[in-house]
Design an enzyme around this catalytic site. Structure first.
Site, PDB file in Angstrom:
ATOM      1  N   GLY A   1       0.841  -1.187   0.000  1.00  0.00           N
ATOM      2  CA  GLY A   1       0.000   0.000   0.000  1.00  0.00           C
ATOM      3  C   GLY A   1       0.877   1.237   0.000  1.00  0.00           C
ATOM      4  O   GLY A   1       2.050   1.163   0.395  1.00  0.00           O
TER       5      GLY A   1
ATOM      6  N   GLN B   1       3.335   9.849   1.410  1.00  0.00           N
ATOM      7  CA  GLN B   1       4.620   9.143   1.494  1.00  0.00           C
ATOM      8  C   GLN B   1       5.551   9.509   0.334  1.00  0.00           C
ATOM      9  O   GLN B   1       6.752   9.239   0.400  1.00  0.00           O
ATOM     10  CB  GLN B   1       4.408   7.625   1.549  1.00  0.00           C
ATOM     11  CG  GLN B   1       3.680   7.194   2.823  1.00  0.00           C
ATOM     12  CD  GLN B   1       3.472   5.702   2.877  1.00  0.00           C
ATOM     13  OE1 GLN B   1       2.509   5.196   2.304  1.00  0.00           O
ATOM     14  NE2 GLN B   1       4.370   4.981   3.523  1.00  0.00           N
TER      15      GLN B   1
ATOM     16  N   GLU C   1      -3.340   3.001   5.600  1.00  0.00           N
ATOM     17  CA  GLU C   1      -3.173   4.053   4.580  1.00  0.00           C
ATOM     18  C   GLU C   1      -4.012   5.283   4.918  1.00  0.00           C
ATOM     19  O   GLU C   1      -3.561   6.420   4.725  1.00  0.00           O
ATOM     20  CB  GLU C   1      -3.560   3.527   3.192  1.00  0.00           C
ATOM     21  CG  GLU C   1      -2.795   2.304   2.705  1.00  0.00           C
ATOM     22  CD  GLU C   1      -1.294   2.399   2.867  1.00  0.00           C
ATOM     23  OE1 GLU C   1      -0.760   3.521   2.920  1.00  0.00           O
ATOM     24  OE2 GLU C   1      -0.650   1.342   2.975  1.00  0.00           O
TER      25      GLU C   1
HETATM   26  O1  GNR Z   1       4.000  -2.648   2.593  1.00  0.00           O
HETATM   27  C1  GNR Z   1       3.358  -2.501   3.634  1.00  0.00           C
HETATM   28  N1  GNR Z   1       3.030  -3.583   4.377  1.00  0.00           N
HETATM   29  C2  GNR Z   1       2.141  -3.537   5.432  1.00  0.00           C
HETATM   30  C3  GNR Z   1       2.083  -4.633   6.276  1.00  0.00           C
HETATM   31  C4  GNR Z   1       1.213  -4.650   7.326  1.00  0.00           C
HETATM   32  C5  GNR Z   1       0.373  -3.586   7.552  1.00  0.00           C
HETATM   33  C6  GNR Z   1       0.419  -2.481   6.722  1.00  0.00           C
HETATM   34  C7  GNR Z   1       1.294  -2.457   5.670  1.00  0.00           C
HETATM   35  S1  GNR Z   1       1.328  -1.081   4.613  1.00  0.00           S
HETATM   36  C8  GNR Z   1       2.992  -1.140   4.090  1.00  0.00           C
HETATM   37  C9  GNR Z   1       3.257  -0.076   3.041  1.00  0.00           C
HETATM   38  C10 GNR Z   1       3.047   1.289   3.670  1.00  0.00           C
HETATM   39  O2  GNR Z   1       3.825   1.801   4.428  1.00  0.00           O
HETATM   40  N2  GNR Z   1       1.924   1.897   3.391  1.00  0.00           N
HETATM   41  O3  GNR Z   1       1.651   3.079   3.951  1.00  0.00           O
HETATM   42 NI    NI Z   2       2.760   3.128   5.822  1.00  0.00          NI
END
Ligand code: GNR
Ligand code: NI
Length: 172
Positions: free
Chosen positions: A47, A52, A138
């Site tokens: 995500g 970001q 997110e």
């Molecule tokens: O890649 C991501 N893995 C994840 C794993 C567990 C809970 C949330 C995430 S989101 C993260 C990517 C990210 O920082 N999105 O904001």
């Molecule tokens: Ni994140």
């Protein structure tokens, strides 16, 4: 401008911003989503919120497909959680803005989410499991909230200090 640098701690000045809704889904929003998706796949992550990459707009991308499976990107604008389950679930979260740090976070196990899709159409979905967890992670970013805000103050301050120190030593 396809691959973009991901903003990490200790840059709280950026990451703590509250992002603004987009007024419509136009070609600029679609290009932003495409750049975010490419950046997310490259990281790799599941995500990414626009802040970001330094853009304070309420946009996110997400893809929970596994390696080697067809990609299933989800493009989300102006998300609103309209319902959360009372039932909670625990998941070990990470964040591309907090590299190499993982901790258990407790959140509602299921949510209903209203948002604008890639066509600018309003959608409502019922999310469970990792999708529910990731969407909440997110949406937190859009509100300037990081997953470390859901853990103990001691752990949070330890992580923040580690990133501040690394920057001072020129290691970030
Ligand atoms: O890649 C991501 N893995 C994840 C794993 C567990 C809970 C949330 C995430 S989101 C993260 C990517 C990210 O920082 N999105 O904001
Ligand atoms: Ni994140």
């Amino acid at each position: 401008m396809p691959l973009l640098p991901i903003i990490t701690l200790p840059d709280e000045k950026t990451l703590r911003q509250v992002s603004k809704p987009v007024s419509m889904v136009d070609s600029n929003v679609k290009r932003r989503w495409d750049d975010m998706l490419e950046t997310m796949y490259h990281a790799p992550g599941i995500g990414l919120a626009a802040i970001q990459i330094g853009v304070p707009e309420r946009l996110l991308v997400l893809d929970l497909s596994k390696d080697g499976e067809p990609k299933t990107p989800l493009f989300v604008a102006n998300p609103e959680i309209t319902w959360e389950s009372a039932a909670q679930s625990d998941y070990e979260e990470g964040c591309l803005s907090i590299p190499d740090y993982y901790e258990m976070v407790t959140r509602p196990a299921e949510i209903k989410l209203r948002y604008l899709d890639r066509q600018g159409e309003p959608q409502e979905i019922h999310a469970t499991g990792l999708l529910a967890t990731c969407l909440q992670h997110e949406i937190d970013h859009l509100n300037g909230i990081l997953f470390i805000d859901h853990i103990s103050r001691l752990k949070r301050e330890r992580v923040l200090k580690k990133f501040q120190k690394a920057q001072k030593l020129g290691k970030l």
